[in-house]
Design an enzyme around this catalytic site. Structure first.
Site, short mmCIF file in Angstrom:
data_model
loop_
_atom_site.label_atom_id
_atom_site.label_comp_id
_atom_site.label_asym_id
_atom_site.label_seq_id
_atom_site.Cartn_x
_atom_site.Cartn_y
_atom_site.Cartn_z
CE1 TYR A 37 -23.93 -37.19 21.56
CE2 TYR A 37 -25.54 -36.57 19.89
CZ TYR A 37 -24.93 -36.34 21.11
OH TYR A 37 -25.32 -35.27 21.88
CE LYS A 72 -27.02 -37.89 23.60
NZ LYS A 72 -27.17 -37.55 25.01
N1 CAA Z 1 -22.91 -34.34 4.78
C1 CAA Z 1 -22.46 -34.89 3.61
N2 CAA Z 1 -21.18 -35.15 3.37
C2 CAA Z 1 -20.28 -34.86 4.33
C3 CAA Z 1 -20.67 -34.30 5.57
C4 CAA Z 1 -22.02 -34.02 5.75
N3 CAA Z 1 -22.49 -33.49 6.91
N4 CAA Z 1 -19.57 -34.15 6.33
C5 CAA Z 1 -18.52 -34.60 5.60
N5 CAA Z 1 -18.96 -35.02 4.41
C6 CAA Z 1 -18.19 -35.58 3.33
C7 CAA Z 1 -16.92 -34.79 3.09
O1 CAA Z 1 -17.20 -33.69 2.25
C8 CAA Z 1 -16.04 -35.82 2.45
O2 CAA Z 1 -16.38 -35.95 1.09
P1 CAA Z 1 -15.26 -36.18 -0.01
O3 CAA Z 1 -14.55 -37.44 0.40
O4 CAA Z 1 -16.03 -36.31 -1.27
O5 CAA Z 1 -14.39 -34.95 0.06
C9 CAA Z 1 -16.45 -37.11 3.13
O6 CAA Z 1 -17.73 -36.87 3.70
C10 CAA Z 1 -15.50 -37.54 4.23
O7 CAA Z 1 -15.24 -36.40 4.99
P2 CAA Z 1 -13.93 -36.26 5.85
O8 CAA Z 1 -12.75 -36.84 5.17
O9 CAA Z 1 -13.90 -34.87 6.35
O10 CAA Z 1 -14.26 -37.28 7.02
P3 CAA Z 1 -13.59 -37.33 8.42
O11 CAA Z 1 -13.07 -38.70 8.64
O12 CAA Z 1 -12.64 -36.21 8.62
O13 CAA Z 1 -14.84 -37.17 9.39
C11 CAA Z 1 -16.61 -35.95 10.47
C12 CAA Z 1 -15.72 -36.10 9.26
C13 CAA Z 1 -15.94 -36.43 11.76
C14 CAA Z 1 -17.89 -36.73 10.34
C15 CAA Z 1 -16.83 -34.44 10.51
O14 CAA Z 1 -17.53 -34.08 9.35
C16 CAA Z 1 -17.62 -34.00 11.71
O15 CAA Z 1 -17.11 -33.89 12.81
N6 CAA Z 1 -18.90 -33.70 11.49
C17 CAA Z 1 -19.72 -33.15 12.54
C18 CAA Z 1 -20.63 -34.18 13.05
C19 CAA Z 1 -21.52 -33.52 14.01
O16 CAA Z 1 -22.42 -32.76 13.67
N7 CAA Z 1 -21.29 -33.77 15.28
C20 CAA Z 1 -22.09 -33.13 16.30
C21 CAA Z 1 -21.24 -32.93 17.50
S1 CAA Z 1 -22.08 -31.94 18.69
C22 CAA Z 1 -23.24 -32.95 19.32
O17 CAA Z 1 -23.32 -34.11 19.06
C23 CAA Z 1 -24.21 -32.31 20.27
C24 CAA Z 1 -25.58 -32.52 19.78
O18 CAA Z 1 -26.30 -33.32 20.36
C25 CAA Z 1 -26.09 -31.71 18.69
#
Ligand code: CAA
Length: 240
Positions: free
Chosen positions: A147, A151
C-alpha cells in the site's frame, strides 16, 4: 454550464463524501464503484448521484466506463482518483497476490482512470486531476509495503502530470489523508487502531468531509496555480 466530475470509489468512504461535496458545489458527478452493488444503490437513493460499475484495475473497462460517463453527462473536466484497497501483512508474510492486487488497483488504477480522459482535457485546455494518496505513502507503515509503495507512487504521478498538463490548463494534485473514520480504517485490529489514534495530535480520526473539502478547493476553476502539490490532512500525525 456545470463541470463534469468522476470520482472512483465514489460511493463509499472518503469517495462518497467527495462525490457529495462536488455535487453540492455544483458539479455534475458520476461515482464509480467496483463491486458493492447494495452500497452503490443505497448511495444513489440517498444522494441522487448516479453510480457506474467497473474495476479501475482494468484499462479497457475503465476506458469504456469513462466513455459511458461522458455520453451521459458530457466531457469529463475533473477526475478524482480515489479508489483504493488494502491487503495488509508484514512483508515476510505478504504474498505476490497481495502485492499485485494493491498495485493494480491503487497505482495502475490511477493510470487507467486518468489516461483515457487526458487527451480530451488537453484539447479543451482545462482539467483537474486529484489523486487520493495517504499518510502511509509519505511515512511508510508496518504491514503496508504494498500500500505504501502505491501511495508514494501516486505522488510521483501527480508531480509528473502537473508538469505535462500545466500548459494545457490541467492541474494534478494529491491529497494525503491520515487515518479517517471509514470502513477501511475500522477494519484495522482495534488495538492497533487505538495505538494509531494515540499518535494523532488532534486526538481523533479524521472525517471524510474533511478530505472532500480539500478536493473542492483543488478542482475549482481558480485553483490553477496550485499544481503538483500534496495537501497533507492528518490531524498533525506526520509532517513532511
Ligand atoms: N510496529 C512494530 N511492530 C509491530 C507493529 C507495528 N506497527 N504491528 C505489529 N507489530 C509486531 C507485533 O507486535 C508482532 O511482534 P511479536 O511477534 O514480537 O509479538 C509482530 O509484529 C507480528 O505481528 P502479528 O503477528 O500481529 O502480525 P500479523 O500477521 O497479524 O499482521 C498487521 C499484523 C496486519 C500488520 C496488523 O498489525 C495491522 O493490520 N496493522 C495495521 C496496518 C495499518 O496501519 N493499516 C492501515 C489500514 S487503513 C489505511 O491504509 C488507510 C490509510 O491510508 C491511512
Amino acid at each position: 454550464m456545470s463541470r463534469v466530475a468522476i470520482v472512483t470509489g465514489g460511493s463509499r468512504g472518503i469517495g462518497a463524501a467527495i462525490s457529495v461535496a462536488l455535487r453540492d458545489a455544483g458539479y455534475k458527478v458520476a461515482a464509480n464503484y467496483a463491486g458493492n452493488d447494495a452500497a452503490a444503490s443505497k448511495f444513489t437513493e440517498e444522494t441522487g448521484i448516479k453510480t457506474y460499475k467497473w474495476n479501475v484495475a482494468d484499462y479497457e473497462a475503465s476506458k469504456a466506463g469513462l466513455a459511458q460517463v461522458e455520453a451521459d453527462l458530457g466531457p469529463i473536466d475533473v477526475v478524482v482518483a480515489n479508489a483504493g484497497i488494502t491487503r495488509d501483512a508484514p512483508f515476510h508474510k505478504m504474498t505476490p497476490e497481495q502485492w499485485h492486487q494493491v498495485v493494480d488497483t491503487n497505482l495502475t488504477g490511477v493510470f487507467n482512470t486518468v489516461h483515457p480522459v487526458w487527451p480530451g482535457m488537453r484539447e479543451r485546455k482545462f482539467g483537474r486531476v486529484v489523486v487520493i494518496s495517504s499518510i502511509n505513502g509519505q511515512k511508510g507503515q508496518f504491514g503496508q509495503v504494498n500500500y505504501a509503495a502505491t501511495k508514494a507512487g501516486d505522488l510521483g504521478i501527480v508531480k509528473s502530470l502537473a508538469q505535462e498538463g500545466a500548459r494545457f490548463g490541467i492541474t494534478a494534485n494529491a491529497i494525503c489523508p491520515g487515518y479517517i473514520a471509514t470502513e477501511m480504517v475500522m477494519a484495522v485490529p482495534e488495538k492497533v487502531r487505538e495505538s494509531i489514534i494515540a499518535q494523532i495530535p488532534t486526538g481523533r480520526l479524521g472525517r471524510p468531509e474533511e478530505i472532500a473539502r480539500c478536493v473542492v478547493f483543488l478542482v475549482s476553476d481558480d485553483a490553477e496555480f496550485t499544481n503538483g502539490s500534496t495537501i497533507t490532512a492528518n490531524g498533525g500525525q506526520f509532517f513532511v
